[in-house]
Write a protein that holds these residues in place. Structure first.
Motif, mmCIF file in Angstrom:
data_model
loop_
_atom_site.group_PDB
_atom_site.id
_atom_site.type_symbol
_atom_site.label_atom_id
_atom_site.label_comp_id
_atom_site.label_asym_id
_atom_site.label_seq_id
_atom_site.Cartn_x
_atom_site.Cartn_y
_atom_site.Cartn_z
ATOM 1 N N THR A 1 -3.885 -6.306 10.789
ATOM 2 C CA THR A 1 -3.964 -7.751 11.004
ATOM 3 C C THR A 1 -4.732 -8.376 9.849
ATOM 4 N N GLY A 2 -4.329 -9.546 9.431
ATOM 5 C CA GLY A 2 -5.082 -10.213 8.376
ATOM 6 C C GLY A 2 -4.566 -11.602 8.103
ATOM 7 N N ARG A 3 -5.400 -12.340 7.391
ATOM 8 C CA ARG A 3 -4.996 -13.650 6.904
ATOM 9 C C ARG A 3 -4.586 -13.454 5.452
ATOM 10 N N THR A 4 -3.451 -14.031 5.055
ATOM 11 C CA THR A 4 -3.003 -13.828 3.692
ATOM 12 C C THR A 4 -2.252 -15.043 3.179
ATOM 13 N N TRP A 5 -2.265 -15.197 1.852
ATOM 14 C CA TRP A 5 -1.545 -16.296 1.194
ATOM 15 C C TRP A 5 -1.448 -16.005 -0.291
ATOM 16 N N SER A 6 -0.513 -16.667 -0.942
ATOM 17 C CA SER A 6 -0.337 -16.543 -2.381
ATOM 18 C C SER A 6 -0.871 -17.791 -3.068
ATOM 19 N N SER A 7 -1.238 -17.655 -4.332
ATOM 20 C CA SER A 7 -1.663 -18.835 -5.098
ATOM 21 C C SER A 7 -0.469 -19.616 -5.629
ATOM 22 N N SER A 8 0.720 -19.036 -5.489
ATOM 23 C CA SER A 8 1.941 -19.684 -5.989
ATOM 24 C C SER A 8 2.840 -20.084 -4.823
ATOM 25 N N THR A 9 3.475 -21.239 -4.955
ATOM 26 C CA THR A 9 4.401 -21.681 -3.909
ATOM 27 C C THR A 9 5.699 -20.882 -3.929
ATOM 28 N N THR A 10 5.895 -20.081 -4.963
ATOM 29 C CA THR A 10 7.163 -19.351 -5.102
ATOM 30 C C THR A 10 6.964 -17.840 -5.139
ATOM 31 N N ALA A 11 5.846 -17.347 -4.612
ATOM 32 C CA ALA A 11 5.603 -15.899 -4.630
ATOM 33 C C ALA A 11 5.187 -15.408 -3.254
ATOM 34 N N HIS A 12 5.362 -14.096 -3.040
ATOM 35 C CA HIS A 12 4.968 -13.463 -1.786
ATOM 36 C C HIS A 12 3.610 -12.781 -1.937
ATOM 37 N N SER A 13 2.904 -12.689 -0.812
ATOM 38 C CA SER A 13 1.693 -11.889 -0.719
ATOM 39 C C SER A 13 1.903 -10.865 0.389
ATOM 40 N N TYR A 14 1.603 -9.587 0.109
ATOM 41 C CA TYR A 14 1.888 -8.500 1.049
ATOM 42 C C TYR A 14 0.598 -7.751 1.412
ATOM 43 N N ILE A 15 0.387 -7.507 2.719
ATOM 44 C CA ILE A 15 -0.640 -6.579 3.198
ATOM 45 C C ILE A 15 0.089 -5.378 3.795
ATOM 46 N N ALA A 16 -0.353 -4.177 3.448
ATOM 47 C CA ALA A 16 0.276 -2.973 4.003
ATOM 48 C C ALA A 16 -0.777 -1.878 4.129
ATOM 49 N N MET A 17 -0.431 -0.806 4.830
ATOM 50 C CA MET A 17 -1.409 0.264 5.044
ATOM 51 C C MET A 17 -0.911 1.588 4.490
ATOM 52 N N GLY A 18 -1.884 2.418 4.127
ATOM 53 C CA GLY A 18 -1.601 3.778 3.693
ATOM 54 C C GLY A 18 -2.434 4.740 4.513
ATOM 55 N N VAL A 19 -1.984 5.989 4.638
ATOM 56 C CA VAL A 19 -2.698 6.985 5.444
ATOM 57 C C VAL A 19 -2.927 8.243 4.624
ATOM 58 N N PHE A 20 -4.164 8.762 4.720
ATOM 59 C CA PHE A 20 -4.547 9.983 4.018
ATOM 60 C C PHE A 20 -5.077 11.002 5.015
ATOM 61 N N THR A 21 -4.835 12.261 4.712
ATOM 62 C CA THR A 21 -5.502 13.357 5.414
ATOM 63 C C THR A 21 -6.205 14.201 4.353
ATOM 64 N N ALA A 22 -6.825 15.292 4.806
ATOM 65 C CA ALA A 22 -7.501 16.160 3.849
ATOM 66 C C ALA A 22 -6.523 16.705 2.817
ATOM 67 N N ALA A 23 -5.239 16.774 3.191
ATOM 68 C CA ALA A 23 -4.228 17.306 2.273
ATOM 69 C C ALA A 23 -3.766 16.260 1.261
ATOM 70 N N GLY A 24 -4.201 15.011 1.438
ATOM 71 C CA GLY A 24 -3.775 13.967 0.515
ATOM 72 C C GLY A 24 -3.023 12.858 1.213
ATOM 73 N N SER A 25 -2.293 12.058 0.442
ATOM 74 C CA SER A 25 -1.575 10.914 0.999
ATOM 75 C C SER A 25 -0.394 11.374 1.848
ATOM 76 N N VAL A 26 -0.290 10.834 3.075
ATOM 77 C CA VAL A 26 0.855 11.149 3.933
ATOM 78 C C VAL A 26 1.704 9.912 4.202
ATOM 79 N N TRP A 27 1.210 8.742 3.814
ATOM 80 C CA TRP A 27 1.978 7.517 3.986
ATOM 81 C C TRP A 27 1.520 6.512 2.935
ATOM 82 N N SER A 28 2.442 5.995 2.163
ATOM 83 C CA SER A 28 2.112 5.019 1.128
ATOM 84 C C SER A 28 2.463 3.614 1.607
ATOM 85 N N PRO A 29 1.669 2.599 1.208
ATOM 86 C CA PRO A 29 1.999 1.230 1.588
ATOM 87 C C PRO A 29 3.340 0.814 1.031
ATOM 88 N N GLN A 30 4.119 0.080 1.813
ATOM 89 C CA GLN A 30 5.440 -0.332 1.361
ATOM 90 C C GLN A 30 5.812 -1.675 1.968
#
Lengths: 141, 138
Positions: free
Chosen positions: A55-84
């Motif tokens: 959850t978050g509040r988000t916005w772009s400084s441009s009227t013609t661009a997107h702003s994206y929040i996403a999550m990634g997950v790590f375990t001891a073995a390394g990254s198991v999910w990358s933000p997309q």
């Protein structure tokens, strides 16, 4: 996941983990996902599946661009999910919004600690992506 | 819901169902709710109460139109999609976010299905991408 009637539930399976961040605005012009500083450590339930809500509040400084929040997950073995982008919370333009998305993530190592982290990216490097008042909730699923 | 260690529970009470679809944009020009896709089949928990979450990347074709993404239930129980439970955005600026609804009074242990529906207000077009449905017992 498969449970059987009468099966005993593990304590960790009923636990919820959460954390909050970005009490001041975090901004980036990076078009690649950039770590915002918010991370939640959780214990993977024996099903290996969790539901992660960002959850978050988000916005772009441009009227013609997107702003994206996403999550990634790590375990001891390394990254198991990358933000997309297709798992993100996003808004187009300079109007701010606070909202959320959720992801069901299977295949994690049962009983082990893992970290869910929040990332932000801008669609173009000429605009700033911004985020404020974020949180992450992780539940067994 | 709260479980205690060793407590017995119904199989349906701890099942989360979800799916994801719409890898490409789908557009609807209808002003009444029109089937977008059929989604998860789930067994109603013993409480008869579920939490439904729908997620989508949503925008209208026109800057003056509204786009709506709503859920409906079919099967043993029937609930039509409504604006009051819909994900909605005004204008052509896209957003990807979610809404949650608590639905009570369903028939315990029935097999019901959730579907997604779309509509717009003035016929310019409602567009959707990267949808998800999550159903949990509540």
């Amino acid at each position: 996941m498969t449970f059987y009637a009468g099966e005993r539930m593990l304590v960790t399976d009923a636990m919820t983990f959460s954390g909050s961040g970005n009490t001041t605005t975090f901004s980036t012009t990076n078009t690649a996902y950039t770590y915002t500083g918010l991370q939640v450590t959780f214990i993977v339930p024996h099903t290996g599946t969790v539901k992660i809500t960002i959850t978050g509040r988000t916005w772009s400084s441009s009227t013609t661009a997107h702003s994206y929040i996403a999550m990634g997950v790590f375990t001891a073995a390394g990254s198991v999910w990358s933000p997309q982008d297709n798992e993100s919370f996003r808004i187009y333009g300079t109007n701010t919004i606070r909202g959320s998305v959720a992801t069901i993530l299977p295949g994690l190592p049962p009983g082990q600690a893992a970290q869910a982290s929040l990332y932000l990216r801008s669609e173009v490097n000429t605009a700033t992506a911004n985020t404020l008042h974020t949180n992450i909730i992780v539940r067994a699923a | 819901m709260t479980f205690l260690i060793g407590q017995k529970f119904h199989v349906a009470d701890i099942t989360t169902q979800s799916d994801t679809d719409d890898p490409a944009t789908v557009t609807f020009t209808q002003t009444t709710y029109t089937l977008e896709r059929t989604s998860v089949i789930f067994q109603v928990p013993s409480s008869g109460v579920v939490e439904i979450e729908i997620i989508g990347d949503l925008w209208a074709t026109s800057s003056s139109d509204n786009a709506y993404l709503a859920w409906g239930i079919s099967g043993t129980d029937t609930i039509a999609p409504t604006d009051s439970e819909a994900l909605r955005t005004h204008g052509s600026s896209g957003i990807r976010t979610k809404i949650s609804s608590i639905v009570s009074g369903l028939t315990p242990y029935a097999n019901d299905q959730i579907s997604l529906y779309m509509r717009c207000d003035s016929g310019s077009g409602a567009n959707v991408l990267h949808t998800r449905v999550i159903v949990r017992p509540a």
